[in-house]
Enzyme design. Structure first.
Site, PDB file in Angstrom:
ATOM      1  N   GLU A   1     -23.256 -10.125  20.385  1.00  0.00           N
ATOM      2  CA  GLU A   1     -22.552  -9.113  19.817  1.00  0.00           C
ATOM      3  C   GLU A   1     -23.305  -8.320  18.681  1.00  0.00           C
ATOM      4  OE1 GLU A   1     -17.709 -10.365  20.404  1.00  0.00           O
ATOM      5  OE2 GLU A   1     -18.931 -11.447  18.915  1.00  0.00           O
TER       6      GLU A   1
HETATM    7  C1  ACM Z   1     -19.020 -14.903  21.134  1.00  0.00           C
HETATM    8  O1  ACM Z   1     -17.864 -15.294  21.547  1.00  0.00           O
HETATM    9  N1  ACM Z   1     -19.327 -13.596  20.658  1.00  0.00           N
HETATM   10  C2  ACM Z   1     -20.028 -15.626  21.642  1.00  0.00           C
END
Ligand code: ACM
Length: 486
Positions: free
Chosen positions: A302
């Site tokens: 992310e």
């Molecule tokens: C995640 O759940 N961002 C690895």
């Protein structure tokens, strides 16, 4: 006597006639005193007597724990393989390696009476039906992850989780040590990380961090339970707390502020700054020096505020910084966006069981570059997902609530197309802690679903898991584990 309920399900269980009674006068005979002491402590949870641990020749009436390099029909090369034999004369746990002996002790624990673990042991004897068990795991990596950034949890809570995981034959504890809300591990030379970087958490509470001594205590305790710690420093995104501590690591013009919310994707290191790599070098160097296990996790998920153009060389470089320290990097599947990963880099898949967008492709990219995969499909084994709708804690972004039945409703061998079982290092259940504030919260989301995860990761084929989980609920209650809906 009723049939034993075992979880994870062993490879082979042959029930025989007769039984063995453990009680006053039973000796534990072994030349592995630490394992003998551990078995004695497990038995103390059930029995009102202290069994002596001795070395030397075994006799009738003993519990024997012994290394045995050649056991017929055991899968060779699996360090956790073991045999457990109960007959009228003795109980023998034998295995080619200590890890197998420890696994055998956990199986013996489940053969003990069901109120094992109750706070006030009142029994003086435990009768165990004759049985022969031959067993070894399907996957080498069977993990659970705890996020200690969103809410901080310290040594005692982590050691409690280690004991719970060991009882299920899980063998890796992944600690998510850093995120936007807090930096939770001391790094020499960078004191602000554990001052301004660690002094709050989600909701604005006080936060905290692990000192080097705390971390070493955890690693050592985990090793005594045959669990390896995997430390994660999440980067280049999820780094707001580090940037609060050292704003010079942020892109020019960014003024980081402590963050107590639960959004993601807004922070990034300045991946073009050499100062950032000097910082990461110190962090990875220190972690490598205090982590006996083979892996260091670099996050990589992310990173929505890092351009792909910056992200790719960053991941290529940081994976090499890990291998230069003699460790193998692990990263969330997004790292497959780089086609220049350090040799052996492992990907951790956290997409859904039916991969969406490019998540399956990112995981296959890691595999194409020669790396193995750890599988954590979010709509099956993200245990921070609520177990039922409107549950008091937990999230539901993956695919709504995740009931027990969904946990094992997928096959690791076919999850990622083109990636067969030999590429799958194992399975890990993460517990993110945006909504998790207490030990009871941890238990309520982990249990009983973690039992099903353990079965999936160990057993060669999962069957009947829900009924076995239900049969084991009294053991959770007896061990003071607050489990959620089953
Ligand atoms: C995640 O759940 N961002 C690895």
């Amino acid at each position: 006597m009723s049939r034993p309920v075992l979880l994870p399900q062993p490879r082979s269980v042959i029930e025989n006639d007769g039984s063995f009674t453990i009680g006053e006068g039973t000796r534990i005979v072994t030349d592995r005193p630490e394992l003998g002491d551990y078995l004695a402590s497990v038995l103390r949870e059930v029995l009102d007597c202290e069994l002596p641990v001795s070395t030397g020749a075994a006799a009738e009436g003993d519990i024997v724990i012994e290394i045995n390099a050649s056991i017929d029909d055991l899968e060779a090369g699996t360090v956790e393989a073991y045999r457990l034999t109960v007959d009228r004369r003795s109980i023998i746990i034998d295995a080619p390696a200590d890890a197998g002996l420890a696994a055998g002790i956990q199986t013996l624990r489940q053969l003990l009476p069901a109120d094992a673990g109750s706070a006030v042991p009142d029994r003086t004897r435990a009768e165990i039906s004759a049985v022969q068990i031959l067993d070894w795991p399907r996957f080498a990596y069977r993990g659970v992850m705890l996020d200690i950034s969103r809410h901080f949890f310290g040594v005692d809570t982590i050691m409690r989780l280690i004991d719970q995981a060991a009882a299920l034959k899980l063998n890796y504890l992944h600690l998510h040590l850093t995120d936007d809300q807090g930096w939770r591990i001391e790094i020499p030379g960078w004191p602000e990380l554990t001052r301004s970087g660690a002094d709050s958490q989600v909701g604005g509470g006080p936060g905290g961090f692990l000192t080097t001594a705390d971390y070493e205590q955890i690693v050592h305790y985990a090793a005594s339970r045959f669990i390896t710690v995997v430390p994660e420093i999440d980067m280049p995104g999820h780094t707001n707390a580090a940037l609060v501590a050292y704003p010079e690591l942020a892109p020019a013009g960014v003024t980081p502020e402590p963050y107590h919310g639960t959004e993601v994707g807004f922070s990034t290191f300045d991946t073009r700054s050499e100062a950032v790599y000097e910082f990461i070098g110190d962090v990875i160097g220190h972690l490598a020096s205090i982590t006996p296990g083979p892996y260091i996790h670099i996050g990589g998920d992310e990173s929505h505020s890092t351009t792909l153009e910056d992200y790719r060389p960053f991941i290529a470089r940081v994976t090499r910084m890990v291998t230069a320290q003699g460790k193998l990097p692990i990263g969330w599947h997004e790292i497959g966006a780089s086609d220049d990963l350090a040799e052996g880099t492992i990907g951790q898949y956290w997409g859904t069981r039916i991969p969406e967008n490019d998540e399956g492709e990112r995981a296959s990219s890691v595999a194409r570059q020669g790396g193995q995969l750890i599988l954590s499909p979010a709509d099956a084994i993200y245990l921070d997902m609520m177990p039922e709708a409107d549950f008091r804690i937990g999230l539901d972004w993956a695919k709504g609530p995740t009931p027990l039945a969904d946990v094992t409703d997928w096959d690791p061998a076919t999850l990622i197309s083109g990636v067969d079982e030999s590429v799958v290092l194992g399975v890990e259940a993460p517990l993110w802690t945006e909504t998790v504030e207490t030990e009871d919260d941890i238990d309520t989301l982990l249990f009983p679903r973690l039992l099903a995860v353990a079965d999936l990761a160990w057993a060669d084929a999962v069957s009947d898991v829900e009924s076995r989980v239900h049969a084991l609920l009294p053991r959770l209650a007896a061990a003071s584990i607050q489990y959620g809906p089953a």
